[in-house]
Write a protein that holds these residues in place. Structure first.
Motif, PDB file in Angstrom:
ATOM      1  N   VAL A   1       5.442 -21.611  -1.101  1.00 54.55           N
ATOM      2  CA  VAL A   1       6.041 -22.143  -2.255  1.00 54.55           C
ATOM      3  C   VAL A   1       7.665 -21.959  -2.043  1.00 54.55           C
ATOM      4  CG1 VAL A   1       6.311 -22.190  -4.942  1.00 54.55           C
ATOM      5  CG2 VAL A   1       4.200 -22.344  -3.793  1.00 54.55           C
ATOM      6  N   SER A   2       7.924 -20.588  -1.784  1.00 48.31           N
ATOM      7  CA  SER A   2       9.152 -20.328  -1.831  1.00 48.31           C
ATOM      8  C   SER A   2       9.926 -21.090  -0.590  1.00 48.31           C
ATOM      9  CB  SER A   2       9.481 -18.769  -2.010  1.00 48.31           C
ATOM     10  OG  SER A   2       8.737 -18.050  -0.769  1.00 48.31           O
ATOM     11  N   THR A   3       9.366 -20.981   0.575  1.00 47.58           N
ATOM     12  CA  THR A   3      10.258 -21.228   1.638  1.00 47.58           C
ATOM     13  C   THR A   3      10.216 -22.948   1.532  1.00 47.58           C
ATOM     14  OG1 THR A   3       8.013 -21.514   2.961  1.00 47.58           O
ATOM     15  CG2 THR A   3       9.650 -19.583   3.266  1.00 47.58           C
ATOM     16  N   LEU A   4       9.371 -23.628   1.035  1.00 42.39           N
ATOM     17  CA  LEU A   4       9.378 -24.872   1.029  1.00 42.39           C
ATOM     18  C   LEU A   4      10.525 -25.516  -0.269  1.00 42.39           C
ATOM     19  CD1 LEU A   4       5.955 -26.712   1.264  1.00 42.39           C
ATOM     20  CD2 LEU A   4       7.744 -27.406   2.652  1.00 42.39           C
ATOM     21  N   ILE A   5      10.623 -25.006  -1.134  1.00 42.61           N
ATOM     22  CA  ILE A   5      11.459 -25.030  -2.444  1.00 42.61           C
ATOM     23  C   ILE A   5      12.932 -24.868  -1.505  1.00 42.61           C
ATOM     24  CG2 ILE A   5      12.555 -24.316  -4.523  1.00 42.61           C
ATOM     25  CD1 ILE A   5       9.655 -24.007  -5.424  1.00 42.61           C
ATOM     26  N   VAL A   6      13.206 -23.707  -0.931  1.00 43.37           N
ATOM     27  CA  VAL A   6      14.416 -23.196  -0.263  1.00 43.37           C
ATOM     28  C   VAL A   6      14.661 -24.380   0.663  1.00 43.37           C
ATOM     29  CG1 VAL A   6      15.705 -21.648   0.985  1.00 43.37           C
ATOM     30  CG2 VAL A   6      14.288 -20.947  -0.785  1.00 43.37           C
ATOM     31  N   GLY A   7      13.758 -24.659   1.535  1.00 37.65           N
ATOM     32  CA  GLY A   7      14.119 -25.721   2.669  1.00 37.65           C
ATOM     33  C   GLY A   7      14.587 -26.966   1.939  1.00 37.65           C
ATOM     34  N   ALA A   8      13.751 -27.433   0.949  1.00 33.36           N
ATOM     35  CA  ALA A   8      14.349 -28.836   0.455  1.00 33.36           C
ATOM     36  C   ALA A   8      15.275 -28.790  -0.447  1.00 33.36           C
ATOM     37  CB  ALA A   8      12.974 -29.366  -0.502  1.00 33.36           C
ATOM     38  N   SER A   9      15.805 -27.487  -1.131  1.00 36.31           N
ATOM     39  CA  SER A   9      16.849 -27.285  -1.834  1.00 36.31           C
ATOM     40  C   SER A   9      18.122 -27.122  -0.986  1.00 36.31           C
ATOM     41  CB  SER A   9      16.863 -26.468  -3.171  1.00 36.31           C
ATOM     42  OG  SER A   9      16.506 -25.388  -2.516  1.00 36.31           O
TER      43      SER A   9
ATOM     44  N   PHE B   1       3.691 -30.943  -2.189  1.00 41.41           N
ATOM     45  CA  PHE B   1       4.506 -32.100  -2.980  1.00 41.41           C
ATOM     46  C   PHE B   1       5.255 -31.484  -4.051  1.00 41.41           C
ATOM     47  CE2 PHE B   1       4.550 -35.253  -6.485  1.00 41.41           C
ATOM     48  CZ  PHE B   1       4.829 -36.278  -5.718  1.00 41.41           C
ATOM     49  N   ALA B   2       4.567 -30.695  -4.862  1.00 39.12           N
ATOM     50  CA  ALA B   2       5.271 -29.939  -6.115  1.00 39.12           C
ATOM     51  C   ALA B   2       6.494 -29.184  -5.703  1.00 39.12           C
ATOM     52  CB  ALA B   2       4.221 -29.158  -6.817  1.00 39.12           C
ATOM     53  N   ALA B   3       6.356 -28.343  -4.579  1.00 45.95           N
ATOM     54  CA  ALA B   3       7.332 -27.579  -4.040  1.00 45.95           C
ATOM     55  C   ALA B   3       8.592 -28.241  -3.550  1.00 45.95           C
ATOM     56  CB  ALA B   3       7.101 -26.446  -2.944  1.00 45.95           C
ATOM     57  N   LEU B   4       8.146 -29.479  -2.750  1.00 44.47           N
ATOM     58  CA  LEU B   4       9.438 -30.429  -2.383  1.00 44.47           C
ATOM     59  C   LEU B   4      10.202 -30.832  -3.524  1.00 44.47           C
ATOM     60  CD1 LEU B   4       7.666 -32.044   0.746  1.00 44.47           C
ATOM     61  CD2 LEU B   4       9.334 -30.328   0.653  1.00 44.47           C
TER      62      LEU B   4
END
Ligand code: ASP
Length: 428
Positions: free
Chosen positions: A64-72, A156-159
């Motif tokens: 969750v954290s790395t995907l959110i950081v990656g996408a943002s 999906f949600a994290a992205l």
């Protein structure tokens, strides 16, 4: 000397010794103990289970954290034509890489024949319907998706959250920008904390791998050794094919540039990545190569750090091969076409969430396995097969990281050339 300092001395030899060697020694010792003591060594099982539980514990938070950081970290302000093109290239080459990995799995058929102890639950998994799988990508509850470890839905949600944060960060509204900044730093902080925890857990990896592998060999005998060699060969041949066909082909036929010249400059980051096993750590060298290849700074200063974070072709190949190995070992048969489709999607997206640091791909493999009904749970055969892979992870990681950075450089050069942002004088 005080008692305290002598106690420290007693265990410090363990931590001072190179972790890679320790894990490798754990693998070899596990094989020997399993073969020599057979079922008498099975008391060791909880030590392996502990390792699996530790890994599972951090899997969801890290995804969750790395995907959110990656996408943002992909700022919409930076997207423009170059950004969109580079991201499309990164995603497409990663998807092709997973396909190559799966193909290597089908061709080499790496299997440890662990089927005799396969857990019935895992064997019974049937491929879900494609329409249902696609719909299930959108969770009805984000929290439930996390709790139930529904991987695609979590991704999906994290992205989505990550992309929303990146839009808020440039919204022009001071309050929203501030909040988005806080959120970004929060998830970045969670990701950093998780990375630190993984570092700690990996200190236990030698013991975990030793125990898990000992159990595998105690119950299966020596016939499973050769399979690790086949996994390694399948990965490295996949890596080589991807470099030659995908990067070589795109540079020569799409960008119409001399490949020899490209590979001459790609060599330095390739070698650095091979020995450091870190895309992030190699970044300065990759940037220097881009400079030497005549890529304009405003392109590579955006595309290369982004690539080191989200573009992982070597990792994608590795996941294709290893997932096949684990499926063949546990189920006795490979993936159905729709399962392969799921793996292409998950592994491509997982590559966005794979941090450019040593060993990160092995954690993301857990996610890919989960998505096709092969969860690594304590005491399962999947855990045994996964531990075998982890035992040779350092070797596989060297090759996949070298490929990851070559992919960043190739996509950057190609996009720069197509956008006429390449100093062709440097290619003469
Ligand atoms: N070590 C890889 C990299 O830095 C990531 C991985 O473990 O697959 O690119």
């Amino acid at each position: 000397m005080s008692e305290r300092s002598s106690a420290k001395k007693w265990y410090s030899w363990y931590f001072d010794f190179n972790l890679l060697y320790r894990i490798l020694i754990g693998l070899v010792l596990g094989i020997i103990l399993g073969l020599v003591f057979k079922e008498k060594i099975l008391w060791i099982t909880p030590f392996g289970d502990l390792f699996v539980r530790l890994l599972k514990m951090i899997m969801m938070p890290i995804i969750v954290s790395t995907l959110i950081v990656g996408a943002s970290s992909v700022s919409p302000a930076n997207l423009g034509k170059v950004g969109i093109r580079i991201i499309i290239f990164y995603l497409l080459t990663s998807a092709v890489a997973v396909v190559i990995g799966l193909a290597m799995g089908v061709i080499f058929h790496p299997s440890a024949e662990l089927a005799n102890v396969a857990d019935a639950a895992a064997r019974d998994v049937t491929a879900p319907k494609l329409s249902a799988t696609l719909l299930a990508i959108v969770p009805t509850s984000v929290m439930q998706a996390i709790v139930n470890e529904t991987v695609l839905a979590v991704i999906f949600a994290a992205l989505l959250i990550g992309i929303a944060i990146s839009y808020l960060r440039i919204s022009g509204d001071e309050r929203k920008e501030k909040i988005a900044g806080v959120l970004y730093h929060f998830f970045d902080g969670v990701a950093e904390v998780m990375m630190l925890i993984i570092k700690g857990i990996m200190q236990y990896a030698p013991i975990g791998v030793l125990s898990l592998v000992a159990v595998v060999f105690a119950t299966n005998g020596p016939k499973v050794v050769g399979s690790l060699g086949i996994v390694t060969a399948a990965c490295f041949i996949g890596y080589a094919l991807h470099v030659i066909i995908v990067y070589g082909g795109l540079v020569k036929f799409y960008a119409r540039l001399p490949i020899k010249r490209f590979f001459r400059d790609a060599k330095d980051p390739f070698i650095t990545a091979f020995v450091t096993r870190s895309s992030n750590g190699t970044l300065p060298v990759t940037m220097e190569s881009a400079e030497n290849l005549g890529v304009h700074k405003d392109i590579y200063s955006f595309s290369l750090p982004l690539g080191a974070t989200i573009n992982m072709d070597g990792t994608a190949i590795y996941q294709g091969v290893c997932a096949t190995f684990i499926a063949l070992s546990v189920w006795g048969h490979g993936f159905s076409i729709s399962q392969m489709g799921i793996i292409v999607v998950t592994a491509t997206l997982a590559s966005i969430g794979t941090a450019g640091v040593p060993g990160a791909g092995a954690i993301m493999l857990l996610l890919v396995l989960d998505s096709v009904g092969l969860p690594v749970t304590a005491g399962s055969v999947v855990a045994g097969a996964y531990a075998m892979i982890l035992g040779i992870d350092a070797l596989l990681d060297m090759g996949r990281t070298a490929l990851n950075v070559t992919g960043d450089l190739a996509c950057t050069t190609i996009v720069a050339s197509k956008m006429k942002e390449l100093d062709t004088a440097k290619w003469k």
